[in-house]
Design an enzyme around this catalytic site. Structure first.
Site, PDB file in Angstrom:
ATOM      1  N   TYR A  86      47.086 -37.238  33.413  1.00 26.28           N
ATOM      2  CA  TYR A  86      45.909 -37.379  34.266  1.00 26.28           C
ATOM      3  C   TYR A  86      45.769 -38.812  34.799  1.00 26.28           C
ATOM      4  O   TYR A  86      44.751 -39.480  34.567  1.00 26.28           O
ATOM      5  CB  TYR A  86      44.643 -37.007  33.489  1.00 26.28           C
ATOM      6  CG  TYR A  86      44.574 -35.565  33.062  1.00 26.28           C
ATOM      7  CD1 TYR A  86      44.271 -34.563  33.980  1.00 26.28           C
ATOM      8  CD2 TYR A  86      44.808 -35.209  31.727  1.00 26.28           C
ATOM      9  CE1 TYR A  86      44.201 -33.233  33.579  1.00 26.28           C
ATOM     10  CE2 TYR A  86      44.736 -33.877  31.327  1.00 26.28           C
ATOM     11  CZ  TYR A  86      44.438 -32.900  32.255  1.00 26.28           C
ATOM     12  OH  TYR A  86      44.371 -31.580  31.857  1.00 26.28           O
TER      13      TYR A  86
ATOM     14  N   TRP B 165      41.423 -22.355  23.483  1.00 21.64           N
ATOM     15  CA  TRP B 165      40.760 -22.985  22.348  1.00 21.64           C
ATOM     16  C   TRP B 165      40.549 -21.986  21.208  1.00 21.64           C
ATOM     17  O   TRP B 165      40.075 -20.884  21.415  1.00 21.64           O
ATOM     18  CB  TRP B 165      39.402 -23.532  22.765  1.00 21.64           C
ATOM     19  CG  TRP B 165      39.343 -24.596  23.817  1.00 21.64           C
ATOM     20  CD1 TRP B 165      38.225 -24.942  24.515  1.00 21.64           C
ATOM     21  CD2 TRP B 165      40.375 -25.474  24.282  1.00 21.64           C
ATOM     22  NE1 TRP B 165      38.502 -25.981  25.384  1.00 21.64           N
ATOM     23  CE2 TRP B 165      39.818 -26.324  25.252  1.00 21.64           C
ATOM     24  CE3 TRP B 165      41.734 -25.618  23.965  1.00 21.64           C
ATOM     25  CZ2 TRP B 165      40.564 -27.298  25.909  1.00 21.64           C
ATOM     26  CZ3 TRP B 165      42.472 -26.587  24.629  1.00 21.64           C
ATOM     27  CH2 TRP B 165      41.888 -27.405  25.573  1.00 21.64           C
TER      28      TRP B 165
ATOM     29  N   GLU C   4      49.402 -30.238  29.808  1.00 24.88           N
ATOM     30  CA  GLU C   4      48.261 -30.313  30.734  1.00 24.88           C
ATOM     31  C   GLU C   4      48.596 -31.331  31.804  1.00 24.88           C
ATOM     32  O   GLU C   4      49.139 -32.398  31.497  1.00 24.88           O
ATOM     33  CB  GLU C   4      46.976 -30.782  30.036  1.00 24.88           C
ATOM     34  CG  GLU C   4      46.310 -29.810  29.122  1.00 24.88           C
ATOM     35  CD  GLU C   4      44.939 -30.322  28.670  1.00 24.88           C
ATOM     36  OE1 GLU C   4      44.328 -31.140  29.400  1.00 24.88           O
ATOM     37  OE2 GLU C   4      44.484 -29.924  27.584  1.00 24.88           O
TER      38      GLU C   4
ATOM     39  N   ASN D 137      43.235 -30.677  19.961  1.00 22.81           N
ATOM     40  CA  ASN D 137      43.366 -31.033  21.365  1.00 22.81           C
ATOM     41  C   ASN D 137      43.091 -32.520  21.554  1.00 22.81           C
ATOM     42  O   ASN D 137      41.986 -32.994  21.280  1.00 22.81           O
ATOM     43  CB  ASN D 137      42.385 -30.224  22.219  1.00 22.81           C
ATOM     44  CG  ASN D 137      42.410 -30.638  23.679  1.00 22.81           C
ATOM     45  OD1 ASN D 137      43.460 -30.605  24.326  1.00 22.81           O
ATOM     46  ND2 ASN D 137      41.268 -31.054  24.215  1.00 22.81           N
ATOM     47  N   GLU D 138      44.137 -33.258  21.941  1.00 23.26           N
ATOM     48  CA  GLU D 138      44.023 -34.651  22.379  1.00 23.26           C
ATOM     49  C   GLU D 138      43.449 -35.599  21.334  1.00 23.26           C
ATOM     50  O   GLU D 138      42.510 -36.361  21.587  1.00 23.26           O
ATOM     51  CB  GLU D 138      43.216 -34.735  23.681  1.00 23.26           C
ATOM     52  CG  GLU D 138      43.849 -33.927  24.818  1.00 23.26           C
ATOM     53  CD  GLU D 138      43.167 -34.100  26.153  1.00 23.26           C
ATOM     54  OE1 GLU D 138      43.821 -33.903  27.178  1.00 23.26           O
ATOM     55  OE2 GLU D 138      41.948 -34.451  26.162  1.00 23.26           O
TER      56      GLU D 138
END
Length: 435
Positions: free
Chosen positions: A304, A89, A347, A209-210
């Site tokens: 995920y 990060w 990820e 991020n995302e």
């Protein structure tokens, strides 16, 4: 390690919250890259003209460590295991009410929000810690992907901009459209990029991020819906802006890889046919078309299914985490083939040691078989950390316990031999494919 004063000299002239008032004009990407910079060639990455395939590591917690010995030990372990790329990060923000506690606990923070503009912390408890991680990664010949902000609330992501600059009652997607917020975001991006634009240690810049239309604290608004192109417009503007600052480094979205298909996949649940969120555009991304943006150099996607489809994951179900993951990998390979750009499985994770042992070999082997040049599991676990006697509460439930780095359930450690061996084997295969 690069002296901190050089980092300060880089930072201080750059930051002004009012310096940016609109979209920047993108410069063209450099065609003559300096030595040591990662580039792309069609579906592949290259380093100094040779193929660059890798297994990478995710570690958000590295800049949160206070012990240089632990940072060295972690990056040395990564190096010995065959890791070539670290993702971490590049944001870490707190509210002003958290400042006293942060100073008492030695918590890393880069921004403090106590008004309509953040205060930058470029000191030894702030961005110098990120600088130190990047410098230490260079020592171990590991390249770094840096994400600029977070879609989620954790460690002070995008919703802090919204709450402090616009107040309550907003939807999350105003982060992507409000000009004052965009200017503030770009000011922070400029701070980071300008300091490292000449550094070959940086693998790539990641916009967020995302990114999604909604977050974990704010809902989506009516202007961020399937087909609105809200995220793609933001991806386009911000990637063009980063390119105007840095003609050499790669740029990517940092997205989860959601699709917006005319005929999205569906599944049965509770006697109904459900349109799949990961394919129907509700998340906000349109992976197939986002990947075509001129200054998005490669795609990212996350995996995920265990948490995304918890309602389908039960004993006796004809739906499986393993098979859905294989399908998700194939869908992104197909999109990357059409775009002619690389893609990173950036990820992925499942909870439970048995699940990891059973599923990871299948997913990783499939990624290798489909010539994925890059695989990055979530997340790297380190044993033997020594700061505060090997026990330290960092923030939230993130803690070093008995010398083990924070464990969110997806973390894997060296003493989980079967899981660890999946990635060390893959790293050797990827190394053999590299120049």
């Amino acid at each position: 390690m690069r002296p901190a004063l050089l980092f300060l000299a880089c930072l201080l002239p750059l930051w002004s919250p009012f310096a940016l008032t609109g979209a920047a004009t993108a410069t063209e990407k450099n065609s003559n890259f300096p030595k040591g910079f990662v580039t792309t060639n069609g579906r592949d990455f290259q380093l100094d003209g040779k193929p660059f395939a890798f297994v990478g590591a995710n570690s958000y917690w590295l800049p949160l460590l206070t012990s240089q010995a632990d940072i060295d030990a972690t990056l040395n372990s990564m190096k010995q295991t065959g890791v070539k790329v670290l993702r971490t990060w590049g944001w870490n923000a707190i509210n002003g009410t958290e400042l006293e506690g942060a100073l008492q606990t030695n918590l890393t923070y880069y921004q403090v929000w106590n008004g309509t503009q953040y205060i930058l912390n470029d000191g030894p408890q702030g961005l110098q810690r990120l600088d130190n991680v990047i410098a230490t990664a260079e020592k171990y010949d590991i390249k770094v992907i840096v994400a600029f902000t977070n879609n989620w609330f954790g460690y002070g992501g995008s919703d802090l901009y919204i709450q402090w600059m616009l107040g309550a009652g907003q939807s999350h997607d105003v982060f992507f459209t409000n000009r004052d917020i965009i200017s503030s975001y770009q000011a922070y991006v400029k701070t980071i990029v300008s300091c490292y634009k000449d550094s070959p240690t940086i693998f790539a810049w990641e916009l967020m991020n995302e990114a999604r239309c909604l977050s974990d604290t704010l809902p989506a608004g009516p202007s961020c819906v399937p087909g609105s192109n809200t995220l793609r417009t933001w991806y386009r503007e911000q990637s063009d802006y980063v390119r105007s600052l840095d003609p050499n480094h790669l740029i990517t979205t940092g997205g989860e890889g959601h699709f917006y298909w005319k005929n999205p996949r569906k599944y049965w649940f509770n006697h109904s046919l459900v349109s799949d969120y990961n394919y129907n555009g509700e998340a906000g991304e349109d992976f197939d078309h986002d990947l075509l943006l001129p200054n998005i150099d490669f795609g990212t996607y996350h995996l995920y299914p265990q948490s995304w489809y918890s309602e389908l994951d039960f004993p006796g179900s004809n739906w499986t985490v393993e098979n859905w993951g294989i399908q998700w990998i194939d869908d992104h390979i197909n999109a990357a083939d059409k775009a002619g750009k690389p893609v990173i499985l950036e990820e992925f994770g499942v909870g439970g040691l048995r699940n990891k042992t059973d599923i990871y070999p299948k997913w990783v082997q499939h990624a290798l078989d489909t010539k994925h040049a890059r695989i990055m599991p979530w997340q790297w676990g380190q044993l033997g950390l020594t700061e505060d006697g090997g026990n330290r509460l960092i923030k939230y439930a993130d803690a070093i316990i008995d010398g083990a780095s924070p464990n969110d359930g997806n973390t894997f450690y060296a003493n989980q031999t079967q899981v660890w061996d999946v990635f060390t084997r893959a790293a050797k295969i990827q190394d053999a494919r590299s120049g």
